[in-house]
Design a protein around this motif. Structure first.
Motif, PDB file in Angstrom:
ATOM      1  N   GLY A   1       1.469  -1.680 -11.516  1.00 31.25           N
ATOM      2  CA  GLY A   1       0.992  -2.867 -10.811  1.00 31.25           C
ATOM      3  C   GLY A   1       2.062  -3.830 -10.355  1.00 31.25           C
ATOM      4  O   GLY A   1       1.783  -4.720  -9.555  1.00 31.25           O
ATOM      5  N   VAL A   2       3.277  -3.710 -10.845  1.00 28.45           N
ATOM      6  CA  VAL A   2       4.342  -4.624 -10.429  1.00 28.45           C
ATOM      7  C   VAL A   2       5.313  -3.985  -9.435  1.00 28.45           C
ATOM      8  O   VAL A   2       6.205  -4.646  -8.926  1.00 28.45           O
ATOM      9  CB  VAL A   2       5.124  -5.201 -11.642  1.00 28.45           C
ATOM     10  CG1 VAL A   2       4.200  -6.025 -12.523  1.00 28.45           C
ATOM     11  CG2 VAL A   2       5.824  -4.118 -12.428  1.00 28.45           C
ATOM     12  N   CYS A   3       5.133  -2.710  -9.151  1.00 29.60           N
ATOM     13  CA  CYS A   3       6.028  -1.972  -8.262  1.00 29.60           C
ATOM     14  C   CYS A   3       5.585  -2.131  -6.806  1.00 29.60           C
ATOM     15  O   CYS A   3       4.441  -1.838  -6.459  1.00 29.60           O
ATOM     16  CB  CYS A   3       6.016  -0.494  -8.661  1.00 29.60           C
ATOM     17  SG  CYS A   3       6.785   0.608  -7.479  1.00 29.60           S
ATOM     18  N   ASN A   4       6.501  -2.598  -5.964  1.00 31.70           N
ATOM     19  CA  ASN A   4       6.173  -2.771  -4.540  1.00 31.70           C
ATOM     20  C   ASN A   4       5.848  -1.442  -3.864  1.00 31.70           C
ATOM     21  O   ASN A   4       4.936  -1.367  -3.040  1.00 31.70           O
ATOM     22  CB  ASN A   4       7.312  -3.469  -3.806  1.00 31.70           C
ATOM     23  CG  ASN A   4       7.408  -4.935  -4.164  1.00 31.70           C
ATOM     24  OD1 ASN A   4       6.431  -5.560  -4.570  1.00 31.70           O
ATOM     25  ND2 ASN A   4       8.591  -5.504  -4.033  1.00 31.70           N
ATOM     26  N   LEU A   5       6.581  -0.378  -4.192  1.00 28.42           N
ATOM     27  CA  LEU A   5       6.289   0.939  -3.625  1.00 28.42           C
ATOM     28  C   LEU A   5       4.889   1.393  -4.029  1.00 28.42           C
ATOM     29  O   LEU A   5       4.121   1.868  -3.201  1.00 28.42           O
ATOM     30  CB  LEU A   5       7.341   1.961  -4.085  1.00 28.42           C
ATOM     31  CG  LEU A   5       7.072   3.418  -3.677  1.00 28.42           C
ATOM     32  CD1 LEU A   5       7.081   3.576  -2.161  1.00 28.42           C
ATOM     33  CD2 LEU A   5       8.110   4.343  -4.324  1.00 28.42           C
ATOM     34  N   CYS A   6       4.568   1.229  -5.296  1.00 26.87           N
ATOM     35  CA  CYS A   6       3.256   1.653  -5.806  1.00 26.87           C
ATOM     36  C   CYS A   6       2.130   0.842  -5.166  1.00 26.87           C
ATOM     37  O   CYS A   6       1.090   1.394  -4.795  1.00 26.87           O
ATOM     38  CB  CYS A   6       3.214   1.510  -7.323  1.00 26.87           C
ATOM     39  SG  CYS A   6       4.545   2.411  -8.148  1.00 26.87           S
ATOM     40  N   ASN A   7       2.331  -0.467  -5.042  1.00 22.70           N
ATOM     41  CA  ASN A   7       1.323  -1.311  -4.400  1.00 22.70           C
ATOM     42  C   ASN A   7       1.143  -0.926  -2.939  1.00 22.70           C
ATOM     43  O   ASN A   7       0.023  -0.929  -2.427  1.00 22.70           O
ATOM     44  CB  ASN A   7       1.685  -2.787  -4.544  1.00 22.70           C
ATOM     45  CG  ASN A   7       1.335  -3.320  -5.910  1.00 22.70           C
ATOM     46  OD1 ASN A   7       0.174  -3.391  -6.274  1.00 22.70           O
ATOM     47  ND2 ASN A   7       2.344  -3.683  -6.684  1.00 22.70           N
ATOM     48  N   GLY A   8       2.231  -0.579  -2.278  1.00 23.00           N
ATOM     49  CA  GLY A   8       2.137  -0.109  -0.895  1.00 23.00           C
ATOM     50  C   GLY A   8       1.354   1.198  -0.814  1.00 23.00           C
ATOM     51  O   GLY A   8       0.547   1.390   0.097  1.00 23.00           O
ATOM     52  N   ALA A   9       1.590   2.082  -1.774  1.00 26.49           N
ATOM     53  CA  ALA A   9       0.861   3.355  -1.812  1.00 26.49           C
ATOM     54  C   ALA A   9      -0.630   3.111  -2.031  1.00 26.49           C
ATOM     55  O   ALA A   9      -1.479   3.745  -1.394  1.00 26.49           O
ATOM     56  CB  ALA A   9       1.423   4.260  -2.907  1.00 26.49           C
ATOM     57  N   VAL A  10      -0.966   2.167  -2.912  1.00 23.16           N
ATOM     58  CA  VAL A  10      -2.374   1.831  -3.159  1.00 23.16           C
ATOM     59  C   VAL A  10      -3.017   1.301  -1.879  1.00 23.16           C
ATOM     60  O   VAL A  10      -4.132   1.706  -1.511  1.00 23.16           O
ATOM     61  CB  VAL A  10      -2.513   0.821  -4.319  1.00 23.16           C
ATOM     62  CG1 VAL A  10      -3.908   0.218  -4.371  1.00 23.16           C
ATOM     63  CG2 VAL A  10      -2.170   1.486  -5.645  1.00 23.16           C
ATOM     64  N   GLN A  11      -2.331   0.411  -1.166  1.00 19.94           N
ATOM     65  CA  GLN A  11      -2.867  -0.124   0.089  1.00 19.94           C
ATOM     66  C   GLN A  11      -3.069   0.999   1.112  1.00 19.94           C
ATOM     67  O   GLN A  11      -4.075   1.015   1.829  1.00 19.94           O
ATOM     68  CB  GLN A  11      -1.932  -1.195   0.649  1.00 19.94           C
ATOM     69  CG  GLN A  11      -1.823  -2.430  -0.212  1.00 19.94           C
ATOM     70  CD  GLN A  11      -3.160  -3.116  -0.446  1.00 19.94           C
ATOM     71  OE1 GLN A  11      -3.982  -3.248   0.446  1.00 19.94           O
ATOM     72  NE2 GLN A  11      -3.387  -3.533  -1.676  1.00 19.94           N
ATOM     73  N   PHE A  12      -2.135   1.928   1.165  1.00 18.76           N
ATOM     74  CA  PHE A  12      -2.247   3.073   2.064  1.00 18.76           C
ATOM     75  C   PHE A  12      -3.469   3.926   1.700  1.00 18.76           C
ATOM     76  O   PHE A  12      -4.248   4.315   2.575  1.00 18.76           O
ATOM     77  CB  PHE A  12      -0.969   3.923   1.989  1.00 18.76           C
ATOM     78  CG  PHE A  12      -1.012   5.157   2.853  1.00 18.76           C
ATOM     79  CD1 PHE A  12      -0.621   5.090   4.177  1.00 18.76           C
ATOM     80  CD2 PHE A  12      -1.470   6.363   2.344  1.00 18.76           C
ATOM     81  CE1 PHE A  12      -0.675   6.219   4.991  1.00 18.76           C
ATOM     82  CE2 PHE A  12      -1.521   7.498   3.146  1.00 18.76           C
ATOM     83  CZ  PHE A  12      -1.126   7.425   4.475  1.00 18.76           C
ATOM     84  N   ILE A  13      -3.636   4.213   0.429  1.00 22.32           N
ATOM     85  CA  ILE A  13      -4.762   5.030  -0.016  1.00 22.32           C
ATOM     86  C   ILE A  13      -6.082   4.339   0.301  1.00 22.32           C
ATOM     87  O   ILE A  13      -7.005   4.970   0.819  1.00 22.32           O
ATOM     88  CB  ILE A  13      -4.649   5.358  -1.526  1.00 22.32           C
ATOM     89  CG1 ILE A  13      -3.421   6.251  -1.775  1.00 22.32           C
ATOM     90  CG2 ILE A  13      -5.923   6.033  -2.037  1.00 22.32           C
ATOM     91  CD1 ILE A  13      -3.009   6.345  -3.248  1.00 22.32           C
ATOM     92  N   ILE A  14      -6.169   3.051   0.016  1.00 18.26           N
ATOM     93  CA  ILE A  14      -7.407   2.305   0.316  1.00 18.26           C
ATOM     94  C   ILE A  14      -7.730   2.399   1.809  1.00 18.26           C
ATOM     95  O   ILE A  14      -8.872   2.649   2.187  1.00 18.26           O
ATOM     96  CB  ILE A  14      -7.280   0.826  -0.130  1.00 18.26           C
ATOM     97  CG1 ILE A  14      -7.302   0.744  -1.662  1.00 18.26           C
ATOM     98  CG2 ILE A  14      -8.393  -0.024   0.482  1.00 18.26           C
ATOM     99  CD1 ILE A  14      -6.963  -0.635  -2.216  1.00 18.26           C
ATOM    100  N   LYS A  15      -6.742   2.211   2.643  1.00 22.03           N
ATOM    101  CA  LYS A  15      -6.941   2.247   4.100  1.00 22.03           C
ATOM    102  C   LYS A  15      -7.442   3.615   4.566  1.00 22.03           C
ATOM    103  O   LYS A  15      -8.241   3.707   5.488  1.00 22.03           O
ATOM    104  CB  LYS A  15      -5.623   1.903   4.806  1.00 22.03           C
ATOM    105  CG  LYS A  15      -5.720   1.884   6.307  1.00 22.03           C
ATOM    106  CD  LYS A  15      -4.390   1.498   6.930  1.00 22.03           C
ATOM    107  CE  LYS A  15      -4.474   1.535   8.443  1.00 22.03           C
ATOM    108  NZ  LYS A  15      -3.184   1.253   9.059  1.00 22.03           N
ATOM    109  N   HIS A  16      -6.988   4.691   3.918  1.00 22.40           N
ATOM    110  CA  HIS A  16      -7.320   6.043   4.366  1.00 22.40           C
ATOM    111  C   HIS A  16      -8.395   6.731   3.527  1.00 22.40           C
ATOM    112  O   HIS A  16      -8.730   7.881   3.790  1.00 22.40           O
ATOM    113  CB  HIS A  16      -6.040   6.891   4.408  1.00 22.40           C
ATOM    114  CG  HIS A  16      -5.079   6.390   5.429  1.00 22.40           C
ATOM    115  ND1 HIS A  16      -4.099   5.460   5.140  1.00 22.40           N
ATOM    116  CD2 HIS A  16      -4.969   6.661   6.743  1.00 22.40           C
ATOM    117  CE1 HIS A  16      -3.425   5.188   6.241  1.00 22.40           C
ATOM    118  NE2 HIS A  16      -3.925   5.907   7.232  1.00 22.40           N
TER     119      HIS A  16
END
Length: 147
Positions: free
Chosen positions: A25-40
């Motif tokens: 939850g504190v990793c910017n890469l991981c948060n970006g991946a979560v946002q990508f997954i949600i979008k797709h």
């Protein structure tokens, strides 16, 4: 054992038939991946929780993953299976479908090789992408996606 049955009951009620992605939850890469997954995630397959959250820690304990030794994303399909590291990434991509399912071609590589690459990225993710002071708080429209 009582705690484990409580977790199983909670997941059955809140996650339904959804697959759970546990992420840093504190990793910017991981948060970006979560946002990508949600979008797709057009089929609304996934729910999310941070590894650092109480629920994240409880799920890790429930499935038998030592959270202190894992530096990975975990895909948990309640009552069925769990995946981590490169296997989790591939399973998630396959679930997203479309062009993303082509990532499954990496299954031809031995898991040890895939995880070596994954671990290299994981080891450097804070240096390359940065780190937040606290876990991401989802915006109201996305709150239902998080456990």
């Amino acid at each position: 054992m009582e705690v484990h049955s409580e977790i199983a009951s909670f997941l059955a009620m809140t996650a339904g038939n959804k697959k759970i992605i546990l992420f840093d939850g504190v990793c910017n890469l991981c948060n970006g991946a979560v946002q990508f997954i949600i979008k797709h995630d057009k089929k609304d397959i996934f729910r999310f929780t941070a590894l650092q959250s109480d629920l994240g820690k409880e799920i890790c304990s429930y499935i038998g993953v030592d959270q202190t030794k894992i530096d990975s994303i975990i895909l948990y399909n309640p009552g069925v299976a769990y995946y981590y590291k490169s296997s989790a990434a591939i399973e998630i991509a396959e679930e997203l479908g479309g062009i993303y399912s082509l990532i499954s071609i990496f299954k031809i590589l031995p898991e040890k090789t895939r995880n070596y690459i994954y671990d290299y990225i994981a080891k450097n993710r804070y240096k390359w992408y940065g780190k937040k002071e606290s876990c991401m708080i989802p915006i109201p429209e996305l709150k239902a996606k998080f456990l």
